[in-house]
Design an enzyme around this catalytic site. Structure first.
Site, PDB file in Angstrom:
ATOM      1  N   ASP A   1     -21.234  32.948 -45.746  1.00  0.00           N
ATOM      2  CA  ASP A   1     -21.630  34.080 -46.575  1.00  0.00           C
ATOM      3  C   ASP A   1     -23.147  34.086 -46.770  1.00  0.00           C
ATOM      4  O   ASP A   1     -23.854  34.706 -45.997  1.00  0.00           O
ATOM      5  CB  ASP A   1     -20.837  34.181 -47.870  1.00  0.00           C
ATOM      6  CG  ASP A   1     -20.766  32.898 -48.674  1.00  0.00           C
ATOM      7  OD1 ASP A   1     -21.675  32.061 -48.566  1.00  0.00           O
ATOM      8  OD2 ASP A   1     -19.804  32.738 -49.439  1.00  0.00           O
TER       9      ASP A   1
ATOM     10  N   PHE B   1     -13.467  37.010 -52.616  1.00  0.00           N
ATOM     11  CA  PHE B   1     -13.243  35.566 -52.563  1.00  0.00           C
ATOM     12  C   PHE B   1     -11.888  35.307 -51.912  1.00  0.00           C
ATOM     13  O   PHE B   1     -10.855  35.718 -52.435  1.00  0.00           O
ATOM     14  CB  PHE B   1     -13.313  34.930 -53.951  1.00  0.00           C
ATOM     15  CG  PHE B   1     -13.383  33.442 -53.881  1.00  0.00           C
ATOM     16  CD1 PHE B   1     -14.589  32.802 -53.647  1.00  0.00           C
ATOM     17  CD2 PHE B   1     -12.242  32.669 -53.997  1.00  0.00           C
ATOM     18  CE1 PHE B   1     -14.654  31.412 -53.553  1.00  0.00           C
ATOM     19  CE2 PHE B   1     -12.288  31.286 -53.906  1.00  0.00           C
ATOM     20  CZ  PHE B   1     -13.502  30.667 -53.679  1.00  0.00           C
TER      21      PHE B   1
ATOM     22  N   ARG C   1      -5.440  25.977 -49.671  1.00  0.00           N
ATOM     23  CA  ARG C   1      -5.903  25.689 -48.306  1.00  0.00           C
ATOM     24  C   ARG C   1      -4.767  25.820 -47.288  1.00  0.00           C
ATOM     25  O   ARG C   1      -4.989  26.187 -46.141  1.00  0.00           O
ATOM     26  CB  ARG C   1      -6.458  24.267 -48.200  1.00  0.00           C
ATOM     27  CG  ARG C   1      -7.787  24.057 -48.842  1.00  0.00           C
ATOM     28  CD  ARG C   1      -8.327  22.665 -48.472  1.00  0.00           C
ATOM     29  NE  ARG C   1      -9.408  22.270 -49.337  1.00  0.00           N
ATOM     30  CZ  ARG C   1     -10.667  22.656 -49.196  1.00  0.00           C
ATOM     31  NH1 ARG C   1     -11.002  23.471 -48.233  1.00  0.00           N
ATOM     32  NH2 ARG C   1     -11.598  22.229 -50.032  1.00  0.00           N
TER      33      ARG C   1
ATOM     34  N   GLU D   1     -17.216  26.496 -38.661  1.00  0.00           N
ATOM     35  CA  GLU D   1     -17.141  26.745 -40.110  1.00  0.00           C
ATOM     36  C   GLU D   1     -15.949  27.628 -40.428  1.00  0.00           C
ATOM     37  O   GLU D   1     -15.530  28.440 -39.605  1.00  0.00           O
ATOM     38  CB  GLU D   1     -18.401  27.491 -40.571  1.00  0.00           C
ATOM     39  CG  GLU D   1     -19.443  26.616 -41.213  1.00  0.00           C
ATOM     40  CD  GLU D   1     -19.095  26.183 -42.621  1.00  0.00           C
ATOM     41  OE1 GLU D   1     -17.909  26.153 -42.998  1.00  0.00           O
ATOM     42  OE2 GLU D   1     -20.025  25.842 -43.364  1.00  0.00           O
ATOM     43  N   ASP D   2     -15.440  27.486 -41.643  1.00  0.00           N
ATOM     44  CA  ASP D   2     -14.376  28.376 -42.089  1.00  0.00           C
ATOM     45  C   ASP D   2     -14.933  29.737 -42.484  1.00  0.00           C
ATOM     46  O   ASP D   2     -14.390  30.770 -42.127  1.00  0.00           O
ATOM     47  CB  ASP D   2     -13.574  27.753 -43.235  1.00  0.00           C
ATOM     48  CG  ASP D   2     -14.419  27.283 -44.411  1.00  0.00           C
ATOM     49  OD1 ASP D   2     -15.654  27.402 -44.380  1.00  0.00           O
ATOM     50  OD2 ASP D   2     -13.826  26.782 -45.383  1.00  0.00           O
TER      51      ASP D   2
END
Length: 174
Positions: free
Chosen positions: A101, A151, A164, A97-98
């Protein structure tokens, strides 16, 4: 109006840490083959860099799961947009996963994948925000960076499909 992006983790820091984590994973899976499951779209940058650094046999598949849409906060509703192409029966699975949270997406996904008969399932993430964790049962086995509740974009992470391609992790300041 252009967004201002503050660098949180430099390209050099990210590359160095991915190499360190890949070394640990390679030791943990010595003598085994890892089946990487890249969570699209954000995970593709990290998955490719991680896979290049692993010293054990690797197979790879992709899944697309969404709980965000174009917002900065999870909707809490998880949807599988693209499922795996290969069966998981008997495989050593490493979900890549990037960012993790709340853990809602991963909690759901892990339960779905367990039903497919893998030998094991572990979780690797580029970024972890444990203070936002709602699903405490989500155990991250390999973490590159623990970050504050901001974020972030870059290295595969996006804001409404932008940023990205940044080679570092940044925070969008509006």
């Amino acid at each position: 109006m252009a967004d201002k992006i503050r660098v949180l983790l430099s390209e050099e820091e990210v590359n160095r840490r991915i190499s360190e984590v890949a070394e640990v994973i390679s030791k943990d899976y010595e003598g085994k083959e890892i089946h990487l499951i890249c969570i699209l779209k954000g995970g593709v940058f990290f998955t490719c860099e991680l896979a290049k650094r692993l010293n054990v046999p690797v197979s790879l598949d992709f899944m697309s799961v969404s709980s965000y849409g174009d917002d900065t906060k999870s909707s809490g509703v998880v949807r599988i947009l693209k499922d795996l192409d290969e069966p998981l029966e008997g495989k050593e699975v490493l979900i890549v996963e990037d960012i993790i949270d709340s853990g809602r997406t991963l909690a759901y996904l892990i339960e779905v994948l367990k039903q497919r008969g893998p030998k094991s399932i572990r979780l690797c993430t580029l970024l972890d925000k444990p203070e936002r964790r709602v699903k405490k049962q989500v155990k991250v086995d390999y973490t590159c960076f623990t970050i504050p509740d901001e974020f972030v974009v870059g290295y595969g992470l996006d804001y409404a499909q932008k940023y990205r391609n940044l080679p570092y992790i940044g925070v969008v300041e509006q």
